[in-house]
Design an enzyme around this catalytic site. Structure first.
Site, PDB file in Angstrom:
ATOM      1  N   HIS A   1      -0.295   9.196   6.803  1.00  0.00           N
ATOM      2  CA  HIS A   1      -1.358   9.988   6.239  1.00  0.00           C
ATOM      3  C   HIS A   1      -2.532   9.140   5.761  1.00  0.00           C
ATOM      4  O   HIS A   1      -3.438   9.674   5.089  1.00  0.00           O
ATOM      5  CB  HIS A   1      -0.812  10.845   5.076  1.00  0.00           C
ATOM      6  CG  HIS A   1      -0.397  10.033   3.860  1.00  0.00           C
ATOM      7  ND1 HIS A   1      -0.927  10.290   2.608  1.00  0.00           N
ATOM      8  CD2 HIS A   1       0.422   9.000   3.711  1.00  0.00           C
ATOM      9  CE1 HIS A   1      -0.417   9.448   1.721  1.00  0.00           C
ATOM     10  NE2 HIS A   1       0.400   8.660   2.378  1.00  0.00           N
TER      11      HIS A   1
ATOM     12  N   ASP B   1       2.836   1.978  -2.876  1.00  0.00           N
ATOM     13  CA  ASP B   1       4.278   2.179  -3.078  1.00  0.00           C
ATOM     14  C   ASP B   1       5.080   1.446  -2.009  1.00  0.00           C
ATOM     15  O   ASP B   1       6.287   1.248  -2.163  1.00  0.00           O
ATOM     16  CB  ASP B   1       4.651   3.671  -3.134  1.00  0.00           C
ATOM     17  CG  ASP B   1       4.060   4.501  -2.019  1.00  0.00           C
ATOM     18  OD1 ASP B   1       2.990   4.136  -1.497  1.00  0.00           O
ATOM     19  OD2 ASP B   1       4.664   5.532  -1.670  1.00  0.00           O
TER      20      ASP B   1
ATOM     21  N   ASP C   1       5.873   6.987   5.772  1.00  0.00           N
ATOM     22  CA  ASP C   1       6.011   8.170   4.908  1.00  0.00           C
ATOM     23  C   ASP C   1       6.557   9.395   5.651  1.00  0.00           C
ATOM     24  O   ASP C   1       7.147  10.287   5.023  1.00  0.00           O
ATOM     25  CB  ASP C   1       4.639   8.547   4.334  1.00  0.00           C
ATOM     26  CG  ASP C   1       4.268   7.719   3.110  1.00  0.00           C
ATOM     27  OD1 ASP C   1       5.167   7.291   2.382  1.00  0.00           O
ATOM     28  OD2 ASP C   1       3.059   7.511   2.891  1.00  0.00           O
TER      29      ASP C   1
ATOM     30  N   HIS D   1       1.325  10.310  -8.456  1.00  0.00           N
ATOM     31  CA  HIS D   1      -0.093  10.668  -8.401  1.00  0.00           C
ATOM     32  C   HIS D   1      -0.330  12.185  -8.293  1.00  0.00           C
ATOM     33  O   HIS D   1      -0.967  12.693  -7.369  1.00  0.00           O
ATOM     34  CB  HIS D   1      -0.888   9.859  -7.378  1.00  0.00           C
ATOM     35  CG  HIS D   1      -0.422   9.869  -5.941  1.00  0.00           C
ATOM     36  ND1 HIS D   1      -0.063  10.996  -5.272  1.00  0.00           N
ATOM     37  CD2 HIS D   1      -0.304   8.858  -5.047  1.00  0.00           C
ATOM     38  CE1 HIS D   1       0.256  10.694  -4.032  1.00  0.00           C
ATOM     39  NE2 HIS D   1       0.133   9.406  -3.869  1.00  0.00           N
TER      40      HIS D   1
HETATM   41 FE1  FEO Z   1       4.726   6.533   0.277  1.00  0.00          FE
HETATM   42 FE2  FEO Z   1       1.577   6.963   1.527  1.00  0.00          FE
HETATM   43  O1  FEO Z   1       2.917   6.138   0.535  1.00  0.00           O
END
Ligand code: FEO
Length: 394
Positions: free
Chosen positions: A145, A82, A164, A24
């Site tokens: 996040h 993801d 993450d 992205h």
């Molecule tokens: Fe790896 Fe915020 O996703």
């Protein structure tokens, strides 16, 4: 990627995405991995899944260790697709009625992605889940996040499943920090600069909270890249340093150019900065990906931005870079603007406005030069560089 045993009966069952090059808008020149973790105890738990298209690989990996139907609980540390895109396939295999642990925001956000009425168990910081001989503790990490983000901690083995945080977009056959060495820090830095930078104040608070809770951490398992087992303190220390955003004695001169005049200005400004003994790097935006530039911005003392004026506006790539950088909220930067123009020349004014909106210390009104820099214009650029160099040195 085959399953790897991290500690006794704790496995990484994730997958490598070798060929992704654009995550992205973030350039992933070494691909990435989607890590997922299986803990086999009296109760068996799967922590996180993978991107939807890799679900079958995840299920194959799990099946090498245990029949997926024997998984008792699934944990989603983070809704982003993801890590949760594979949930539909996984829950179908594991059993649609199995408890799905996540934060309260996770339950809301997952329900916005999936129509299935899963058996959500929303948890708060400090809640525990016993697996038999071992215990998991949940720690909400809101806005690190996403609003739903949380960590899961395996108390007896001192393993932090950090979603993450502490990750890197890196696909490799190595699975641990001791198998790759120092190079991985570059990937971790890029990840921080492009995904977590704007949350720096929250990260500092979180690190304090982890210290306050007295969590001992022997291993950190992020959802991307390698696992930190040799020296988890190293990546924690790096996060503390990066979050403080203390500038180094280095400057970036980031620009785009139409007919090389703004480029000439950039090179002279960088030369002036270097004349003060400060590292200075001109960066042509169309020759470097925005996420690479942002990695350099993280610890730069100054970000000087140049753009030609085109149709009364900034050059589009400069707008892109400024918009991207603004969203990531870098702090403690000196700024200045420059640019060549033909007849209207709005670019310097427009850049200054953006730098001021980012609370940069704009130390000069900037330099506008019509068409091509003459000797006076060149001297002015060099002198601006010296002024910037002196300001960085303090
Ligand atoms: Fe790896 Fe915020 O996703």
């Amino acid at each position: 990627m085959k399953p790897v045993e991290i500690a006794k009966d704790v496995y990484d069952v994730g997958v490598n995405d070798w060929n992704i090059r654009d995550f992205h808008g973030y350039s992933t020149d070494q691909g990435t991995s989607y890590n997922a973790f299986l803990i086999v105890d009296d109760k068996t738990v799967l922590i996180d899944t993978v991107k939807k298209e890799f679900s079958d690989q995840l299920i194959d990996n799990i099946s090498k260790i245990i029949d997926p139907k024997k998984i008792d609980y699934v944990i989603s540390n983070h809704t982003e697709m993801d890590h949760s895109g594979g949930l539909a396939r996984v829950m179908h295999k594991v059993g649609e009625d199995k408890p799905l642990y996540c934060s309260k925001m996770g339950a809301k956000n997952l329900a916005r992605h999936f129509p299935q009425k899963w058996n959500y168990h929303a948890v708060e910081t400090g809640e525990e889940l016993s697996l038999g001989s071992r215990t998991l503790t949940f720690l909400e990490t809101r806005m690190l996040h996403w609003p739903d983000s949380m960590f899961t901690y395996l108390k007896e083995d001192k393993i932090l499943f950090s979603s993450d945080a502490f990750g890197q977009h890196y696909a490799g056959h190595e699975r641990f920090d001791d198998q790759i060495g120092e190079e991985i820090m570059l990937y971790a830095k890029k990840y921080f600069a492009n995904i977590l930078l704007l949350y720096s104040p929250l990260i500092l608070k979180l690190l304090d909270k982890v210290a306050e809770l007295g969590l001992e951490i022997d291993i950190i398992c992020p959802d991307h890249g390698i696992i930190w087992r040799k020296d988890p303190g190293k990546i924690i220390g790096a996060y503390a340093k990066w979050s403080k955003q203390e500038p180094e004695k280095k400057a970036l001169v980031v620009y785009d150019t139409m007919w090389h005049s703004t480029e000439t200005m950039a090179n002279l400004i960088a030369t002036g900065i270097a004349a003060e003994g400060v590292a200075a790097r001109p960066i042509h935006i169309r020759s470097s990906h925005r996420s690479e530039i942002m990695t350099e911005v993280l610890d730069a003392g100054a970000v000087i931005v140049g753009s030609p004026t085109i149709n009364n506006q900034l050059f589009p790539t400069v707008s892109d870079f400024l918009t991207y950088m603004k969203g990531l909220r870098p702090q403690n930067k000196i700024g200045a603007a420059f640019g060549s123009y033909g007849w209207s020349g709005e670019s310097v004014k427009l850049i200054n406005k953006e730098l001021e909106a980012m609370k940069f210390d704009v130390i000069d009104p900037g330099i506008r030069i019509q068409y091509v820099p003459d000797q006076d214009g060149k001297d002015a650029c060099f002198e601006l560089g010296r002024k910037i160099g002196k300001a960085i040195k303090g």
